[in-house]
Design a protein around this motif. Structure first.
Motif, PDB file in Angstrom:
ATOM      1  N   PHE A  49       0.865  -1.182   0.000  1.00  0.00           N
ATOM      2  CA  PHE A  49       0.000   0.000   0.000  1.00  0.00           C
ATOM      3  C   PHE A  49       0.896   1.224   0.000  1.00  0.00           C
ATOM      4  O   PHE A  49       1.682   1.422   0.915  1.00  0.00           O
ATOM      5  N   THR A  50       0.752   2.037  -1.032  1.00  0.00           N
ATOM      6  CA  THR A  50       1.580   3.224  -1.081  1.00  0.00           C
ATOM      7  C   THR A  50       0.705   4.435  -1.432  1.00  0.00           C
ATOM      8  O   THR A  50      -0.443   4.283  -1.810  1.00  0.00           O
ATOM      9  N   GLY A  51       1.285   5.601  -1.320  1.00  0.00           N
ATOM     10  CA  GLY A  51       0.517   6.824  -1.560  1.00  0.00           C
ATOM     11  C   GLY A  51       1.013   7.887  -0.611  1.00  0.00           C
ATOM     12  O   GLY A  51       1.738   7.578   0.339  1.00  0.00           O
ATOM     13  N   PRO A  52       0.637   9.125  -0.845  1.00  0.00           N
ATOM     14  CA  PRO A  52       1.151  10.220  -0.015  1.00  0.00           C
ATOM     15  C   PRO A  52       0.719  10.117   1.450  1.00  0.00           C
ATOM     16  O   PRO A  52      -0.310   9.496   1.740  1.00  0.00           O
ATOM     17  N   PRO A  53       1.510  10.692   2.348  1.00  0.00           N
ATOM     18  CA  PRO A  53       1.132  10.691   3.769  1.00  0.00           C
ATOM     19  C   PRO A  53      -0.241  11.343   3.935  1.00  0.00           C
ATOM     20  O   PRO A  53      -0.538  12.331   3.287  1.00  0.00           O
ATOM     21  N   GLY A  54      -1.067  10.758   4.756  1.00  0.00           N
ATOM     22  CA  GLY A  54      -2.374  11.353   5.029  1.00  0.00           C
ATOM     23  C   GLY A  54      -3.484  10.863   4.115  1.00  0.00           C
ATOM     24  O   GLY A  54      -4.648  11.197   4.314  1.00  0.00           O
ATOM     25  N   LEU A 165      -4.954   7.294  -2.759  1.00  0.00           N
ATOM     26  CA  LEU A 165      -4.957   8.750  -2.865  1.00  0.00           C
ATOM     27  C   LEU A 165      -6.157   9.299  -2.105  1.00  0.00           C
ATOM     28  O   LEU A 165      -7.127   8.586  -1.874  1.00  0.00           O
ATOM     29  N   GLY A 166      -6.076  10.558  -1.739  1.00  0.00           N
ATOM     30  CA  GLY A 166      -7.220  11.193  -1.092  1.00  0.00           C
ATOM     31  C   GLY A 166      -7.297  12.634  -1.556  1.00  0.00           C
ATOM     32  O   GLY A 166      -6.293  13.181  -2.002  1.00  0.00           O
ATOM     33  N   PRO A 167      -8.480  13.219  -1.456  1.00  0.00           N
ATOM     34  CA  PRO A 167      -8.589  14.610  -1.897  1.00  0.00           C
ATOM     35  C   PRO A 167      -7.683  15.496  -1.052  1.00  0.00           C
ATOM     36  O   PRO A 167      -7.649  15.359   0.172  1.00  0.00           O
ATOM     37  N   GLY A 168      -6.956  16.363  -1.717  1.00  0.00           N
ATOM     38  CA  GLY A 168      -6.056  17.244  -0.984  1.00  0.00           C
ATOM     39  C   GLY A 168      -4.695  16.632  -0.742  1.00  0.00           C
ATOM     40  O   GLY A 168      -3.771  17.305  -0.343  1.00  0.00           O
ATOM     41  N   TYR A 169      -4.603  15.325  -0.965  1.00  0.00           N
ATOM     42  CA  TYR A 169      -3.311  14.670  -0.793  1.00  0.00           C
ATOM     43  C   TYR A 169      -2.887  14.054  -2.116  1.00  0.00           C
ATOM     44  O   TYR A 169      -3.396  13.027  -2.518  1.00  0.00           O
ATOM     45  N   GLY A 170      -1.974  14.710  -2.782  1.00  0.00           N
ATOM     46  CA  GLY A 170      -1.443  14.122  -4.003  1.00  0.00           C
ATOM     47  C   GLY A 170      -2.474  13.990  -5.096  1.00  0.00           C
ATOM     48  O   GLY A 170      -2.505  13.000  -5.806  1.00  0.00           O
ATOM     49  N   ASP A 171      -3.344  15.007  -5.225  1.00  0.00           N
ATOM     50  CA  ASP A 171      -4.309  14.901  -6.317  1.00  0.00           C
ATOM     51  C   ASP A 171      -3.819  15.632  -7.574  1.00  0.00           C
ATOM     52  O   ASP A 171      -4.578  15.951  -8.463  1.00  0.00           O
ATOM     53  N   ASP A 172      -2.536  15.874  -7.613  1.00  0.00           N
ATOM     54  CA  ASP A 172      -1.956  16.392  -8.834  1.00  0.00           C
ATOM     55  C   ASP A 172      -1.659  15.199  -9.748  1.00  0.00           C
ATOM     56  O   ASP A 172      -0.626  14.566  -9.687  1.00  0.00           O
ATOM     57  N   ILE A 173      -2.647  14.909 -10.590  1.00  0.00           N
ATOM     58  CA  ILE A 173      -2.596  13.660 -11.335  1.00  0.00           C
ATOM     59  C   ILE A 173      -1.431  13.589 -12.309  1.00  0.00           C
ATOM     60  O   ILE A 173      -0.806  12.547 -12.479  1.00  0.00           O
ATOM     61  N   LEU A 186      -4.215  -1.662  -8.304  1.00  0.00           N
ATOM     62  CA  LEU A 186      -5.470  -1.037  -7.902  1.00  0.00           C
ATOM     63  C   LEU A 186      -5.188   0.390  -7.467  1.00  0.00           C
ATOM     64  O   LEU A 186      -4.239   0.636  -6.722  1.00  0.00           O
ATOM     65  N   LEU A 187      -6.019   1.305  -7.930  1.00  0.00           N
ATOM     66  CA  LEU A 187      -5.863   2.672  -7.484  1.00  0.00           C
ATOM     67  C   LEU A 187      -7.082   3.047  -6.639  1.00  0.00           C
ATOM     68  O   LEU A 187      -8.210   2.986  -7.106  1.00  0.00           O
ATOM     69  N   VAL A 188      -6.820   3.351  -5.390  1.00  0.00           N
ATOM     70  CA  VAL A 188      -7.915   3.622  -4.467  1.00  0.00           C
ATOM     71  C   VAL A 188      -8.021   5.119  -4.207  1.00  0.00           C
ATOM     72  O   VAL A 188      -7.046   5.762  -3.823  1.00  0.00           O
ATOM     73  N   VAL A 189      -9.201   5.664  -4.449  1.00  0.00           N
ATOM     74  CA  VAL A 189      -9.452   7.037  -4.027  1.00  0.00           C
ATOM     75  C   VAL A 189     -10.207   6.947  -2.706  1.00  0.00           C
ATOM     76  O   VAL A 189     -11.346   6.470  -2.658  1.00  0.00           O
ATOM     77  N   ASN A 190      -9.545   7.374  -1.647  1.00  0.00           N
ATOM     78  CA  ASN A 190     -10.124   7.271  -0.310  1.00  0.00           C
ATOM     79  C   ASN A 190     -10.855   8.573   0.059  1.00  0.00           C
ATOM     80  O   ASN A 190     -10.765   9.560  -0.649  1.00  0.00           O
ATOM     81  N   LYS A 191     -11.559   8.556   1.144  1.00  0.00           N
ATOM     82  CA  LYS A 191     -12.287   9.707   1.692  1.00  0.00           C
ATOM     83  C   LYS A 191     -13.406  10.175   0.766  1.00  0.00           C
ATOM     84  O   LYS A 191     -13.598  11.368   0.564  1.00  0.00           O
ATOM     85  N   CYS A 192     -14.115   9.216   0.195  1.00  0.00           N
ATOM     86  CA  CYS A 192     -15.200   9.563  -0.712  1.00  0.00           C
ATOM     87  C   CYS A 192     -16.370  10.225   0.013  1.00  0.00           C
ATOM     88  O   CYS A 192     -17.341  10.648  -0.613  1.00  0.00           O
ATOM     89  N   ASP A 193     -16.276  10.320   1.342  1.00  0.00           N
ATOM     90  CA  ASP A 193     -17.279  11.086   2.088  1.00  0.00           C
ATOM     91  C   ASP A 193     -17.018  12.583   1.947  1.00  0.00           C
ATOM     92  O   ASP A 193     -17.905  13.394   2.222  1.00  0.00           O
ATOM     93  N   PRO A 195     -16.387  16.119  -0.117  1.00  0.00           N
ATOM     94  CA  PRO A 195     -16.899  16.612  -1.386  1.00  0.00           C
ATOM     95  C   PRO A 195     -15.876  16.594  -2.537  1.00  0.00           C
ATOM     96  O   PRO A 195     -16.233  16.293  -3.668  1.00  0.00           O
ATOM     97  N   ASP A 196     -14.603  16.853  -2.217  1.00  0.00           N
ATOM     98  CA  ASP A 196     -13.612  16.932  -3.285  1.00  0.00           C
ATOM     99  C   ASP A 196     -13.232  15.581  -3.875  1.00  0.00           C
ATOM    100  O   ASP A 196     -12.599  15.497  -4.914  1.00  0.00           O
ATOM    101  N   ALA A 197     -13.617  14.518  -3.171  1.00  0.00           N
ATOM    102  CA  ALA A 197     -13.176  13.188  -3.588  1.00  0.00           C
ATOM    103  C   ALA A 197     -13.757  12.792  -4.941  1.00  0.00           C
ATOM    104  O   ALA A 197     -13.090  12.141  -5.746  1.00  0.00           O
ATOM    105  N   ASN A 198     -14.992  13.209  -5.197  1.00  0.00           N
ATOM    106  CA  ASN A 198     -15.631  12.831  -6.454  1.00  0.00           C
ATOM    107  C   ASN A 198     -14.908  13.388  -7.662  1.00  0.00           C
ATOM    108  O   ASN A 198     -14.772  12.736  -8.682  1.00  0.00           O
ATOM    109  N   ARG A 199     -14.461  14.642  -7.490  1.00  0.00           N
ATOM    110  CA  ARG A 199     -13.703  15.287  -8.562  1.00  0.00           C
ATOM    111  C   ARG A 199     -12.421  14.497  -8.833  1.00  0.00           C
ATOM    112  O   ARG A 199     -12.058  14.224  -9.967  1.00  0.00           O
ATOM    113  N   LEU A 200     -11.772  14.129  -7.758  1.00  0.00           N
ATOM    114  CA  LEU A 200     -10.531  13.359  -7.870  1.00  0.00           C
ATOM    115  C   LEU A 200     -10.791  12.006  -8.522  1.00  0.00           C
ATOM    116  O   LEU A 200     -10.068  11.586  -9.430  1.00  0.00           O
TER     117      LEU A 200
END
Ligand SMILES: Nc1nc2c(ncn2[C@@H]2O[C@H](COP(=O)(O)OP(=O)(O)O)[C@@H](O)[C@H]2O)c(=O)[nH]1
Ligand SMILES: [Mg+2]
Length: 318
Positions: A49-54, A165-173, A186-193, A195-200
């Motif tokens: 499991f990797t991805g930016p801190p947070g 990934l999560g909104p605000g954390y490393g969403d510079d695609i 697998l690419l997981v977009v977390n924190k879908c609760d 609002p910004d997560a959907n955009r990501l």
């Protein structure tokens, strides 16, 4: 040494913990242990499991732990925590979050900090994952901080690779795209609760749609690690990937790559040390002077230095 290995295989947690400390050590005993467990490994897929801190890697692993335990699996975790001020909070977070599993005999969690391990973090991670495998934990989960920001290349050691990934954390695609496409299963977009997560999620899906027809398609999954929403489905996918790794014989390739990486890193370290010793040699002074005066080409200087280094490299143990 054999006794220690046997005890670990029988599930002795104290021996396992002791072996993990030995793994980090440059002592001969640590070296012997590392050599003696290599042949035991390569049965159990490792999930990275990797991805930016947070982004929520630890929260997700915690959620997966609960579900894997419910399905009767014994789970080992190696969490790599860089000791930078930025992630100190996350380090504490890992501990606190996963603490409730500490009493579970069928869960073993090992944290590694960047100051550990003379051979570098990739190796410390590798050795600890091997030990967990030896102790019959299955699967072995590895958490590392993300792509390009740490010396651990999770793709070097993981058989199934999840990028969180999560909104605000490393969403510079644009920034993350190149490296991720190669390593992510697998690419997981977390924190879908949030609002910004959907955009990501939409943006990531668009970016990775291009890879859909290739031999290495990347699946994009949206979850809420904290509430657990989507985690069961994610686990199902992970277990499918896990099975396919076992089935396709990809394990053998991965084992080869793993050991190749190990010998490469060890060789580089050895040469590097020899080079530094060679640079302290008195003859180098003359070499530098000649080069500075223009009496020698750089290529010749390097060739002469290499000869000095080769002469000095008589330190191979056993
Ligand atoms: N809103 C929201 N926050 C989350 C979710 N998952 C994790 N977090 C929070 O994100 C922060 C970082 O989580 P953590 O798992 O430590 O991230 P890591 O550094 O990637 O391991 C913590 O405060 C978590 O509670 C989620 O699904 N939704
Ligand atoms: Mg974490």
């Amino acid at each position: 040494m054999d006794t220690l290995v046997d005890r670990i295989r029988q599930g002795d947690r104290r021996c396992l913990a002791r072996a993990m400390s030995l793994m980090d050590s440059a002592e001969p005993q640590g070296r012997r242990l590392r050599d003696s467990i290599r042949r035991h490994s390569a049965q159990v897929p490792w999930w990275g499991f990797t991805g930016p801190p947070g982004a929520g890697k630890s929260t997700l692993i915690d959620a997966l732990l609960i579900r894997l335990r419910a399905r009767g699996r014994r789970v080992g975790v190696v969490a790599v925590d860089p000791t930078s001020p930025l992630s100190d909070g996350a380090f504490l977070g890992d501990r606190v979050r996963m603490m409730r599993h500490a009493v579970d005999p069928d869960v073993f969690i090992r944290s590694l900090a960047t100051h550990h391990s003379p051979g570098g973090l990739s190796d410390a991670t590798l050795h600890c994952a091997r030990l967990l495998e030896l102790a019959r934990f299955d699967p072995v989960l590895i958490e590392t901080v993300g792509v390009g920001q740490s010396e651990v290349d999770v793709a070097d050691v993981a058989d199934v690779c999840v990028v969180v990934l999560g909104p605000g954390y490393g969403d510079d695609i644009q920034l993350i795209k190149a490296g991720l496409l190669e390593i992510a299963d697998l690419l997981v977009v977390n924190k879908c609760d949030l609002p910004d997560a959907n955009r990501l999620l939409t943006a990531v899906r668009q970016e990775f749609a291009a890879a859909a027809g290739t031999d290495r398609p990347v699946e994009v999954v949206g979850i809420e690690a904290k509430s657990g929403k989507g985690v069961d489905e994610l686990l199902d996918r992970l277990l499918e990937l896990d099975r396919s790794v076992r089935d396709t014989g990809r394990r053998n390739q991965l084992q080869y790559r793993r050991v190749l990486g190990e010998i490469k890193r060890a060789a580089m370290l050895t040469y590097q040390r020899a080079l530094h010793r060679g640079l302290e040699d008195g003859a180098v002074r003359e070499l530098v002077d000649k080069l500075a005066r223009g009496d020698l080409s750089l290529e010749s200087a390097v060739a002469q230095l290499s000869a000095t280094v080769a002469g000095a490299r008589e330190d191979a143990p056993d």
